[in-house]
Design an enzyme around this catalytic site. Structure first.
Site, PDB file in Angstrom:
ATOM      1  N   ASP A  74    -101.929  24.055 -18.259  1.00 11.85           N
ATOM      2  CA  ASP A  74    -102.607  23.059 -17.883  1.00 11.85           C
ATOM      3  C   ASP A  74    -101.708  22.145 -17.213  1.00 11.85           C
ATOM      4  O   ASP A  74    -100.571  21.992 -17.635  1.00 11.85           O
ATOM      5  CB  ASP A  74    -103.489  22.640 -19.014  1.00 11.85           C
ATOM      6  CG  ASP A  74    -104.054  21.153 -18.889  1.00 11.85           C
ATOM      7  OD1 ASP A  74    -104.837  21.223 -17.680  1.00 11.85           O
ATOM      8  OD2 ASP A  74    -104.070  20.357 -19.639  1.00 11.85           O
ATOM      9  N   LEU A  75    -102.052  20.917 -16.524  1.00 16.91           N
ATOM     10  CA  LEU A  75    -101.249  20.029 -16.325  1.00 16.91           C
ATOM     11  C   LEU A  75    -101.173  18.492 -16.914  1.00 16.91           C
ATOM     12  O   LEU A  75    -100.132  18.723 -17.734  1.00 16.91           O
ATOM     13  CB  LEU A  75    -101.416  19.616 -14.802  1.00 16.91           C
ATOM     14  CG  LEU A  75    -100.565  18.684 -14.119  1.00 16.91           C
ATOM     15  CD1 LEU A  75     -99.214  19.213 -13.601  1.00 16.91           C
ATOM     16  CD2 LEU A  75    -100.975  17.834 -13.162  1.00 16.91           C
ATOM     17  N   ASP A  76    -102.272  18.183 -17.002  1.00 12.27           N
ATOM     18  CA  ASP A  76    -102.321  16.776 -17.704  1.00 12.27           C
ATOM     19  C   ASP A  76    -102.186  17.011 -19.236  1.00 12.27           C
ATOM     20  O   ASP A  76    -102.942  17.561 -19.755  1.00 12.27           O
ATOM     21  CB  ASP A  76    -103.726  16.056 -17.401  1.00 12.27           C
ATOM     22  CG  ASP A  76    -103.730  15.905 -15.859  1.00 12.27           C
ATOM     23  OD1 ASP A  76    -102.776  15.293 -15.301  1.00 12.27           O
ATOM     24  OD2 ASP A  76    -104.763  16.107 -15.229  1.00 12.27           O
ATOM     25  N   THR A  94     -99.805  12.445 -17.831  1.00 11.33           N
ATOM     26  CA  THR A  94    -100.738  11.786 -17.018  1.00 11.33           C
ATOM     27  C   THR A  94    -101.819  11.524 -17.726  1.00 11.33           C
ATOM     28  O   THR A  94    -102.803  10.439 -17.319  1.00 11.33           O
ATOM     29  CB  THR A  94    -100.870  12.714 -15.881  1.00 11.33           C
ATOM     30  OG1 THR A  94    -100.832  13.714 -16.329  1.00 11.33           O
ATOM     31  CG2 THR A  94    -100.085  12.491 -14.909  1.00 11.33           C
ATOM     32  N   LYS A 120    -110.625  15.011 -22.282  1.00  9.24           N
ATOM     33  CA  LYS A 120    -109.534  15.875 -21.665  1.00  9.24           C
ATOM     34  C   LYS A 120    -110.045  17.360 -21.254  1.00  9.24           C
ATOM     35  O   LYS A 120    -110.730  17.913 -21.721  1.00  9.24           O
ATOM     36  CB  LYS A 120    -108.606  16.037 -23.029  1.00  9.24           C
ATOM     37  CG  LYS A 120    -107.866  14.899 -23.010  1.00  9.24           C
ATOM     38  CD  LYS A 120    -106.593  15.142 -24.088  1.00  9.24           C
ATOM     39  CE  LYS A 120    -106.129  13.937 -24.297  1.00  9.24           C
ATOM     40  NZ  LYS A 120    -105.107  13.951 -25.697  1.00  9.24           N
ATOM     41  N   GLY A 121    -109.684  17.650 -19.917  1.00  9.45           N
ATOM     42  CA  GLY A 121    -110.001  18.755 -19.301  1.00  9.45           C
ATOM     43  C   GLY A 121    -111.193  18.866 -18.472  1.00  9.45           C
ATOM     44  O   GLY A 121    -111.609  19.752 -18.068  1.00  9.45           O
ATOM     45  N   ARG A 162    -113.780  15.118 -12.744  1.00 17.88           N
ATOM     46  CA  ARG A 162    -113.949  13.671 -12.497  1.00 17.88           C
ATOM     47  C   ARG A 162    -115.498  13.295 -12.653  1.00 17.88           C
ATOM     48  O   ARG A 162    -115.856  12.371 -13.561  1.00 17.88           O
ATOM     49  CB  ARG A 162    -113.440  13.553 -11.006  1.00 17.88           C
ATOM     50  CG  ARG A 162    -113.190  12.034 -10.929  1.00 17.88           C
ATOM     51  CD  ARG A 162    -112.703  11.704  -9.606  1.00 17.88           C
ATOM     52  NE  ARG A 162    -111.357  12.550  -9.108  1.00 17.88           N
ATOM     53  CZ  ARG A 162    -111.106  12.908  -8.054  1.00 17.88           C
ATOM     54  NH1 ARG A 162    -111.787  12.305  -7.043  1.00 17.88           N
ATOM     55  NH2 ARG A 162    -110.112  13.320  -7.825  1.00 17.88           N
ATOM     56  N   SER A 196    -105.634  23.797 -13.699  1.00 21.92           N
ATOM     57  CA  SER A 196    -105.867  22.392 -14.170  1.00 21.92           C
ATOM     58  C   SER A 196    -107.258  22.090 -13.576  1.00 21.92           C
ATOM     59  O   SER A 196    -107.608  22.464 -12.415  1.00 21.92           O
ATOM     60  CB  SER A 196    -104.764  21.691 -13.333  1.00 21.92           C
ATOM     61  OG  SER A 196    -105.208  20.100 -13.500  1.00 21.92           O
ATOM     62  N   ALA A 197    -107.924  21.086 -14.409  1.00 19.82           N
ATOM     63  CA  ALA A 197    -109.225  20.752 -13.879  1.00 19.82           C
ATOM     64  C   ALA A 197    -108.951  19.534 -12.502  1.00 19.82           C
ATOM     65  O   ALA A 197    -109.867  19.199 -12.256  1.00 19.82           O
ATOM     66  CB  ALA A 197    -109.993  19.946 -15.244  1.00 19.82           C
ATOM     67  N   ARG A 218    -108.250  17.654  -9.422  1.00 17.24           N
ATOM     68  CA  ARG A 218    -107.988  17.800  -8.014  1.00 17.24           C
ATOM     69  C   ARG A 218    -106.580  17.203  -7.456  1.00 17.24           C
ATOM     70  O   ARG A 218    -106.257  17.352  -6.343  1.00 17.24           O
ATOM     71  CB  ARG A 218    -109.139  17.032  -7.268  1.00 17.24           C
ATOM     72  CG  ARG A 218    -110.571  17.660  -7.539  1.00 17.24           C
ATOM     73  CD  ARG A 218    -111.612  16.864  -7.101  1.00 17.24           C
ATOM     74  NE  ARG A 218    -112.912  17.478  -7.367  1.00 17.24           N
ATOM     75  CZ  ARG A 218    -113.665  18.248  -6.563  1.00 17.24           C
ATOM     76  NH1 ARG A 218    -113.401  18.140  -5.203  1.00 17.24           N
ATOM     77  NH2 ARG A 218    -114.841  18.736  -6.846  1.00 17.24           N
ATOM     78  N   LYS A 272    -113.941  23.682 -17.334  1.00 16.37           N
ATOM     79  CA  LYS A 272    -113.494  23.840 -18.909  1.00 16.37           C
ATOM     80  C   LYS A 272    -114.427  23.459 -19.549  1.00 16.37           C
ATOM     81  O   LYS A 272    -115.068  22.313 -19.378  1.00 16.37           O
ATOM     82  CB  LYS A 272    -112.340  23.417 -18.984  1.00 16.37           C
ATOM     83  CG  LYS A 272    -110.980  23.864 -18.293  1.00 16.37           C
ATOM     84  CD  LYS A 272    -109.602  23.150 -18.762  1.00 16.37           C
ATOM     85  CE  LYS A 272    -108.552  23.518 -17.537  1.00 16.37           C
ATOM     86  NZ  LYS A 272    -107.295  22.853 -17.634  1.00 16.37           N
ATOM     87  N   GLU A 317    -102.449  24.606 -23.376  1.00 19.29           N
ATOM     88  CA  GLU A 317    -103.541  23.709 -23.167  1.00 19.29           C
ATOM     89  C   GLU A 317    -103.463  22.418 -24.136  1.00 19.29           C
ATOM     90  O   GLU A 317    -103.063  22.575 -25.411  1.00 19.29           O
ATOM     91  CB  GLU A 317    -104.843  24.173 -23.232  1.00 19.29           C
ATOM     92  CG  GLU A 317    -105.606  24.235 -22.131  1.00 19.29           C
ATOM     93  CD  GLU A 317    -106.280  23.314 -21.279  1.00 19.29           C
ATOM     94  OE1 GLU A 317    -105.874  22.119 -22.032  1.00 19.29           O
ATOM     95  OE2 GLU A 317    -106.626  23.394 -20.330  1.00 19.29           O
ATOM     96  N   ASP A 318    -103.872  21.175 -23.822  1.00 20.64           N
ATOM     97  CA  ASP A 318    -103.672  20.117 -24.853  1.00 20.64           C
ATOM     98  C   ASP A 318    -105.272  19.895 -25.103  1.00 20.64           C
ATOM     99  O   ASP A 318    -105.422  18.705 -25.858  1.00 20.64           O
ATOM    100  CB  ASP A 318    -103.066  19.009 -24.235  1.00 20.64           C
ATOM    101  CG  ASP A 318    -103.601  18.321 -23.057  1.00 20.64           C
ATOM    102  OD1 ASP A 318    -104.228  19.018 -22.134  1.00 20.64           O
ATOM    103  OD2 ASP A 318    -103.724  16.981 -23.089  1.00 20.64           O
TER     104      ASP A 318
HETATM  105  C1  BG6 Z   1    -108.012  16.959 -16.218  1.00 26.22           C
HETATM  106  C2  BG6 Z   1    -107.762  15.859 -17.247  1.00 26.22           C
HETATM  107  O1  BG6 Z   1    -106.871  17.597 -16.089  1.00 26.22           O
HETATM  108  O2  BG6 Z   1    -108.477  16.572 -14.759  1.00 26.22           O
HETATM  109  C3  BG6 Z   1    -108.916  14.890 -17.046  1.00 26.22           C
HETATM  110  O3  BG6 Z   1    -107.549  16.329 -18.429  1.00 26.22           O
HETATM  111  C4  BG6 Z   1    -109.520  14.546 -15.578  1.00 26.22           C
HETATM  112  O4  BG6 Z   1    -108.668  13.673 -17.759  1.00 26.22           O
HETATM  113  C5  BG6 Z   1    -109.684  15.920 -14.858  1.00 26.22           C
HETATM  114  O5  BG6 Z   1    -110.541  13.845 -15.473  1.00 26.22           O
HETATM  115  C6  BG6 Z   1    -110.006  15.652 -13.443  1.00 26.22           C
HETATM  116  O6  BG6 Z   1    -109.003  14.857 -12.881  1.00 26.22           O
HETATM  117  P1  BG6 Z   1    -108.995  14.325 -11.233  1.00 26.22           P
HETATM  118  O7  BG6 Z   1    -107.593  14.249 -10.888  1.00 26.22           O
HETATM  119  O8  BG6 Z   1    -109.585  15.405 -10.411  1.00 26.22           O
HETATM  120  O9  BG6 Z   1    -109.862  13.129 -11.283  1.00 26.22           O
HETATM  121 MG    MG Z   2    -104.894  18.442 -20.312  1.00 28.24          MG
END
Ligand code: BG6
Ligand code: MG
Length: 218
Positions: free
Chosen positions: A8-10, A16, A44-45, A48, A113-114, A116, A144, A168-169
């Protein structure tokens, strides 16, 4: 046998999660509501729009679809400003070294990652070349805890889920990984990530082969 790792990224690779939180909290306050750190754990995960829906529900606020689209765009603008100058110094302790060790040992590496914005961030961090499969929020239709993002990652790595570890966090991400037969490693608090196969506090001084040995015993 473990052949690959999907990250996972964030909150796993880069710090982030705090920027997502800050951006959503501003929106919640602007709407006359609130978002606590504890409530944010559930975001988390989450995609948007899913996150915005959660915040609206939490604060008993109802708005039009048009307004929702505007607010989601506003949140993203705020988030993009916060990550504008992001660099490797924002990466979580030990993660870059861990990724380099994996590469050296010929393990396959993927992103699930979720967000974008995930691929832009990998590029800003100058680590995109490590990832053979890069699946982000633009490439999935289900969020997710649906495992779509990780299954696409495993497919990109040409591996079976049973051969991959997912790092994953988020609780939802751990559920997603478990559902599809991945080995799940929670990154964070073991009292929160109770469903994970194994939980690490972080990547500092973590040797992949030592971790894989522990996992094979679990
Ligand atoms: C996930 C984060 O990785 O991405 C969420 O944990 C975030 O907090 C989601 O809302 C969507 O991110 P983005 O950048 O597409 O708005
Ligand atoms: Mg995460």
């Amino acid at each position: 046998m473990i052949k690959g790792c999907i990250f996972d990224l964030d909150g796993v690779i880069v710090d982030t999660a705090k920027f997502h939180f800050k951006s959503w909290q501003d929106i919640a306050v602007q709407l006359g509501g609130q978002l606590s750190l504890e409530q944010n754990e559930k975001l988390k995960g989450v995609s948007r729009m899913g996150s915005l829906d959660f915040i609206l529900k939490l604060n008993n606020i109802s708005i039009s679809e048009e307004e929702k689209i505007k607010l989601a765009a506003q949140k993203n603008e705020c988030y993009l400003k916060l990550i504008e100058n992001i660099d490797q110094s924002e990466m979580l302790p030990g993660i870059l070294d861990f990724i380099k060790q994996l590469k050296k040992e010929n393990y396959k590496i993927g992103l699930g990652s979720a967000s974008r914005n995930a691929i832009t961030i990998l590029q800003k961090l100058k680590i995109d070349h490590y990832f053979e499969a890069q699946i982000d929020g633009n490439m999935v239709t289900k969020s997710k805890p649906d495992p779509e993002v990780f299954l696409k990652g495993a497919k990109g790595l040409e591996l079976d889920p049973s051969e991959c570890i997912v790092f994953e966090d988020s609780i939802k991400g751990i559920t997603a990984a478990n559902q599809a037969g991945f080995i799940s490693v929670g990154v964070g608090d073991k009292n929160t990530l109770t469903e994970a196969t194994y939980v690490i506090e972080g990547f500092t001084n973590l040797n992949p082969n030592d971790l894989f040995k522990i996992l094979s015993r679990n």
